[in-house]
Motif scaffolding. Structure first.
Motif, PDB file in Angstrom:
ATOM      1  N   UNK A 183      29.095   7.818 -14.600  1.00 42.88           N
ATOM      2  CA  UNK A 183      27.759   7.818 -15.187  1.00 42.88           C
ATOM      3  C   UNK A 183      27.607   8.998 -16.128  1.00 42.88           C
ATOM      4  N   UNK A 184      27.216   8.707 -17.365  1.00 44.43           N
ATOM      5  CA  UNK A 184      26.886   9.788 -18.302  1.00 44.43           C
ATOM      6  C   UNK A 184      25.377   9.943 -18.310  1.00 44.43           C
ATOM      7  N   UNK A 185      24.917  11.161 -18.084  1.00 52.35           N
ATOM      8  CA  UNK A 185      23.491  11.415 -17.899  1.00 52.35           C
ATOM      9  C   UNK A 185      22.952  12.302 -19.010  1.00 52.35           C
ATOM     10  N   UNK A 186      21.762  11.944 -19.511  1.00 50.52           N
ATOM     11  CA  UNK A 186      21.069  12.741 -20.523  1.00 50.52           C
ATOM     12  C   UNK A 186      19.737  13.188 -19.940  1.00 50.52           C
ATOM     13  N   UNK A 187      19.434  14.458 -20.093  1.00 47.09           N
ATOM     14  CA  UNK A 187      18.183  14.986 -19.553  1.00 47.09           C
ATOM     15  C   UNK A 187      16.993  14.409 -20.305  1.00 47.09           C
ATOM     16  N   UNK A 280      20.703   7.124 -18.411  1.00 47.14           N
ATOM     17  CA  UNK A 280      22.050   6.894 -17.901  1.00 47.14           C
ATOM     18  C   UNK A 280      22.816   5.953 -18.827  1.00 47.14           C
ATOM     19  N   UNK A 281      24.076   6.240 -19.017  1.00 43.17           N
ATOM     20  CA  UNK A 281      25.003   5.332 -19.687  1.00 43.17           C
ATOM     21  C   UNK A 281      26.198   5.104 -18.774  1.00 43.17           C
ATOM     22  N   UNK A 292      24.830  -4.998 -15.745  1.00 39.06           N
ATOM     23  CA  UNK A 292      23.788  -5.454 -16.660  1.00 39.06           C
ATOM     24  C   UNK A 292      22.493  -4.712 -16.354  1.00 39.06           C
ATOM     25  N   UNK A 293      21.548  -4.787 -17.293  1.00 37.80           N
ATOM     26  CA  UNK A 293      20.264  -4.127 -17.076  1.00 37.80           C
ATOM     27  C   UNK A 293      20.418  -2.631 -16.939  1.00 37.80           C
ATOM     28  N   UNK A 294      19.554  -2.021 -16.113  1.00 36.33           N
ATOM     29  CA  UNK A 294      19.568  -0.581 -15.920  1.00 36.33           C
ATOM     30  C   UNK A 294      20.847  -0.076 -15.271  1.00 36.33           C
ATOM     31  N   UNK A 295      21.588  -0.939 -14.605  1.00 34.42           N
ATOM     32  CA  UNK A 295      22.851  -0.509 -14.014  1.00 34.42           C
ATOM     33  C   UNK A 295      23.835  -0.082 -15.091  1.00 34.42           C
ATOM     34  N   UNK A 296      23.780  -0.728 -16.251  1.00 37.44           N
ATOM     35  CA  UNK A 296      24.673  -0.378 -17.355  1.00 37.44           C
ATOM     36  C   UNK A 296      24.082   0.713 -18.225  1.00 37.44           C
ATOM     37  N   UNK A 297      22.782   0.638 -18.478  1.00 35.03           N
ATOM     38  CA  UNK A 297      22.133   1.580 -19.380  1.00 35.03           C
ATOM     39  C   UNK A 297      20.674   1.720 -19.003  1.00 35.03           C
TER      40      UNK A 297
END
Length: 436
Positions: A183-187, A280-281, A292-297
Motif C-alpha cells: 500500500x502506498x499512502x499519501x497524507x 491509498x494506492x 476494485x473500488x477503494x481496495x485498489x485506490x
C-alpha cells in the motif's frame, strides 16, 4: 463450446465485499457466464457504508445503465447531481450550451438506499451466490498464486476455491493484506465531518461545493428530501473541533458564502467523520487476485469520486477477465489488461488529489482555469467535465485550455470580486480562509 467444469474450483470468482464495487462486479461477471460467490462479512442484507459523499459522478452513468439500475435508482428517489462551486472569483455554475445537450449527470442517493438495492440485484442475478456473514480470514495459495479464500462463516471456517479472488473490501482490504500487495499512502492534511439534514433548501435545489483554500465544504441534496452536508477543514482547525464538535461544525457552515440555513433545518443524524483519512494506492492485481473500488485506490473524499470509481473499476475488471475467469483464456494476461486500464485511467487523478490533499491553495494553472470558469460558460462546462471525471488532469489543464483561461482572465482584469470576507471562513479559532 461449453467449458469443462473442474472439481478444483467451487466457483470461477470469489468476491470479498458486497458493497457497491463488489455487487456491481458480481452482476457484470455473472452476465458474462462467470460463476460468482459474493461474500459479505456483515449478516444484514440491508447493511450499508455510512461515511460517504453519497454521490455517484457522471463517469459512472454508463455502468449504471449496463447494470440496469437507472430505473430503480430514479424510482428510489435518486437525484441527478447538478452542482455549482464557490471560489474566490465567485460561483462556477455549469449550464448546457444554448441548443446543446443536457450536461452529463449521475445521481445523489444515500448509501442506506443504494447498497441494499444493488446487493439485492446481485443476489437475484443468475450465477451469483450471495454469502452473508462470510469474512475472509486468509487466502488459499498454490504454486505462488491465489486459488481461493478461507472465510469465517456463521457455520464455522470454510475454504472456497476459485480461479480469481476479487478484493472489493474497502480501503483496509483484507484481501490486499493477505495477498501481500503493498500500500502506498499519501497524507491527507484535512479532516472531515458530515451530517444529514431534512428541510435544508439549497439555491436551485442543486449541490454546492465551497473551495475555500485550504478548507472545503459541500452540500448534496439526496433522496427523500435529505441533504448531506460536509465540512473538510485544514487540520489546523482540529483542536477546536475536538473541543466542541457540534459548535465548530455549525459555526463553520454558518460562515460559508450563501450558507445553507442549518438553524432552520432538522438534523436527522449524528455528526460523523474522521480526523485521519489518508489516500491509498495499490497495484490492482497479483497472481489470482484483483482489487476494485477503494481496495485498489482510495482517493480524497472531498472530490466525491469513490462511488463512481468503484463502479467503473468493476466494469473494467468484468470486461477484461470474464472469459478467462470462466476458463476460456489466459487469466494472467487478462489481469494485466485490467491493471493497465485501471492505472491509465486513474493514476493522474490520484496524483492531483494527493497533491491537493496537502491543503495547499490553487496552483497557477488551477487559478487560471477556476477563475475563468467563474466568468465564462464554456469554461464552466469544462470544469463540470473534469469534476464528473469524464476527462483527466491532462485535458483539464492542457495548454489550449490554459491559454483560453489566460485570455478570459486578462479580459476580466479589474472586474469586481466577492468581498474578502466572503471567500474565507473563520471559525471559533479564527482559522485560515482563502486568499483574496
Amino acid at each position: 463450446m461449453p467449458r469443462p467444469e473442474s472439481a478444483e474450483h467451487d466457483y470461477d470468482v470469489v468476491i470479498s465485499g458486497a458493497g457497491l464495487a463488489g455487487s456491481a462486479a458480481a452482476i457484470l461477471l455473472a452476465r458474462r457466464g462467470v460463476r460468482v460467490a459474493l461474500l459479505e462479512r456483515r449478516s444484514d442484507p440491508e447493511a450499508y457504508k455510512v461515511l460517504c459523499t453519497h454521490s455517484i459522478t457522471a463517469n459512472a452513468h454508463p455502468v449504471l445503465d449496463e447494470l440496469g439500475l437507472v430505473p430503480a435508482l430514479e424510482k428510489a428517489g435518486a437525484l441527478r447531481n447538478t452542482a455549482r462551486w464557490y471560489t474566490r472569483w465567485g460561483w462556477i455554475e455549469p449550464k448546457p450550451s444554448p441548443g446543446g445537450p443536457e450536461l452529463p449527470y449521475a445521481y445523489n442517493i444515500r448509501r442506506s438506499v443504494l447498497d441494499p438495492l444493488i446487493r439485492s440485484h446481485a443476489a437475484q442475478t443468475p450465477g451469483v451466490e450471495l454469502l452473508l456473514g462470510h469474512r475472509v480470514t486468509g487466502l488459499v495459495r498454490e504454486a505462488g498464486r491465489t486459488v481461493g479464500v478461507r472465510a469465517s462463516t456463521p457455520d464455522g471456517e470454510r475454504e472456497i476455491r476459485a480461479r480469481l479472488v476479487v478484493g472489493a473490501d474497502g480501503k483496509d482490504s483484507a484481501v490486499a493484506e493477505h495477498a501481500g500487495i503493498r500500500t502506498r499512502t499519501y497524507e491527507n492534511t484535512r479532516f472531515g465531518y458530515l451530517a444529514h439534514y431534512r428541510n435544508l433548501p439549497l439555491p436551485d435545489g442543486i449541490g454546492h461545493t465551497w473551495f475555500l483554500e485550504p478548507d472545503m465544504a459541500y452540500a448534496f441534496p439526496n433522496d427523500d428530501g435529505v441533504t448531506v452536508l460536509a465540512v473538510l477543514p485544514d487540520k489546523e482547525r482540529l483542536p477546536a473541533f475536538r473541543e466542541d464538535l457540534e459548535g465548530s461544525f455549525t459555526a463553520f457552515v454558518r460562515a460559508l458564502p450563501e450558507a445553507p440555513p442549518i438553524d432552520a433545518a432538522e438534523r436527522i443524524s449524528k455528526i460523523i467523520g474522521t480526523i485521519d483519512y489518508p489516500l491509498h494506492n495499490r497495484k490492482p492485481t497479483a497472481p489470482g487476485v484483483a482489487l476494485i473500488g477503494d481496495a485498489a485506490l482510495t482517493s480524497d473524499p472531498l472530490w466525491g469520486v469513490g462511488c463512481g470509481w468503484a463502479l467503473e473499476s468493476a466494469q473494467w475488471l468484468a470486461q477484461a477477465v470474464a472469459p478467462a475467469a470462466a476458463g476460456r483464456g489466459d487469466l494472467d494476461r487478462s489481469l494485466a489488461r485490467y491493471s493497465r486500464k485501471h492505472q491509465w485511467r486513474l493514476r493522474g487523478h490520484q496524483r492531483l488529489a494527493a497533491d491537493f490533499a496537502k491543503a495547499r491553495p490553487f496552483n497557477p494553472g488551477e487559478k487560471l482555469v477556476f477563475s475563468a470558469a467563474a466568468r465564462d460558460a464554456s469554461m464552466a462546462r469544462h470544469m463540470h467535465r473534469f469534476a464528473s471525471r469524464l476527462i483527466g488532469p491532462m485535458r483539464f489543464l492542457n495548454p489550449l485550455v490554459v491559454a483560453k483561461a489566460t485570455a478570459i482572465t486578462i479580459r476580466h482584469r479589474g472586474a469586481p470580486v466577492p468581498p474578502a470576507g466572503a471567500a474565507g471562513v473563520k471559525g471559533p479559532e479564527g482559522g485560515r480562509g482563502a486568499a483574496a
